[in-house]
Each structure stands twice: as structure tokens, then as C-alpha cells.
Enzyme design. Sequence first.
Site, PDB file in Angstrom:
ATOM      1  CG  ASP A  23     -47.133  44.047  35.505  1.00 44.08           C
ATOM      2  OD1 ASP A  23     -46.458  44.512  36.548  1.00 44.08           O
ATOM      3  OD2 ASP A  23     -47.420  43.068  35.533  1.00 44.08           O
ATOM      4  CG  ASP A  25     -42.590  39.817  37.795  1.00 47.75           C
ATOM      5  OD1 ASP A  25     -41.911  39.475  37.276  1.00 47.75           O
ATOM      6  OD2 ASP A  25     -42.446  40.873  38.714  1.00 47.75           O
TER       7      ASP A  25
END
Length: 236
Positions: free
Chosen positions: A14, A16
Site C-alpha cells: 500500500d 498512503d
Amino acid sequence: MSSLPTNVQAVVFDCDGLLVDTETCWTVAETAIFAAHGHPFGPEQKALVIGRSVEAAGEAMAQYLGCPDAGAELAAELLTRVREELSRGAAVLPGAAELVRACRAAVPIAVASNSPRELLDVALWSAGLTDCFAHSFAADEVRSPKPAPELYLTACETLGAAPKHSVAFEDSVTGIASARAAGLYVAVVPSLAGAEPDHDWLGASLTDPELQDWASALGAGDCGLGAGNRGLGTEV
């Protein structure tokens, strides 16, 4: 005790809140929107939107704020505000660059993000991680973003890896659900304190020495190692 296998075919990250400190940007934007509607913004409200796509976050805010027909409008406002905040730059999170480079040296890697492409590119560039990834996948490039499994399945397919022999790194419940639905092992460094999320490995930071040891051992052992074999143990 669960573990991460060392003989994996791919690692998918991922972005963020996991690799890049963009959650500060999102929180500033979300706080402003909630304040404009006369509501405070704290951990309870953050939990409603963290890890969601812009569109899903807009819908969640609209429901919470009592204006259910304003989801698209709030999503557009959120995107504008986050874009403005992110234009000031975002820092790489501790341990992220080292872990990414260690994994890249051993296996194919990618990013699977619930941000739209424009924000994902800015985040990776701001953190100096753009050149680390030959492949990245954004929410507006799939039909169903997280928590659906499509982003992770697309990443694994592109990398030529079987999901069951791949590892996802996540920080939110939404992302964890996506990776788990796709069939990947899941390593978690939560952005929000609170209840223990679903995980195969759980830590407080990507600087955890266990992660670097695991990354250095990638390629060793058998796919699907469990407790008692070479792998990365769960922090409890």
C-alpha cells in the site's frame, strides 16, 4: 503463531500511511470538510474514511454528516483539498525505503493504492520512491477498488505471482480486507491505534528489525511456511 513465508513470489505495498506520510494531508482535508458541516474530526471519524477510495470516503462522509445525496460533491471537495495539501510534499515513512529496496532486490514488487493515479504519483515522487517501482496500480484504474480484491489481484497477475505466494503490506482495515480477499499474506503497520486488525504479522513500524531480517531472507524456505519454520513471527 502466524508467520510470513520467505520464499514468496512478490511483495505488494500500500502507499498512503504505509510508505508515505500522506495521512496527514488527508486528515487536514477531512477535518476541514467536517468542520464546514459543524462536526469535529477525531479517531472515530478517521476510522470511517481511512483507506477508502476518494469516492467511498465521500459517500461515508455524506452519510455521517446527514447529507446522503452529497457523496459525489464531498468526494470532489476531498480530492481538491488533498491535492492542495499533497502539493506541499509528503515524507517517506521510517523504514519504508529500506524495506522496499530490500524486497526489490529479491522479488518483484508493486504498489497497490486506493488513491487515484494523480495523488499516487505525487506521493511516490515526494517520498523519493518513484524509481523503486516498475509497477503501481491506482484506485481509478480498476473497476472495484479496496476493499475489493481487484487491486491486489491485478498487481499479482502483472508481476506473474500467485496471490497465495505473495505478501501485502497494509495499514488500514480497508486495505487488509482487500489483500485478504485476494489471498495474500498480510503484514500490517496500523495507521490507527485501537483494536488489533487481521494480520499475519503486526508491528508498530517498518523499522522493525524483524522486517529487515525477513526481507534479507527472501527466497529461502518453502512457500507457505507456517509457525515453527523460517518466517516472520507475529508480534503480540
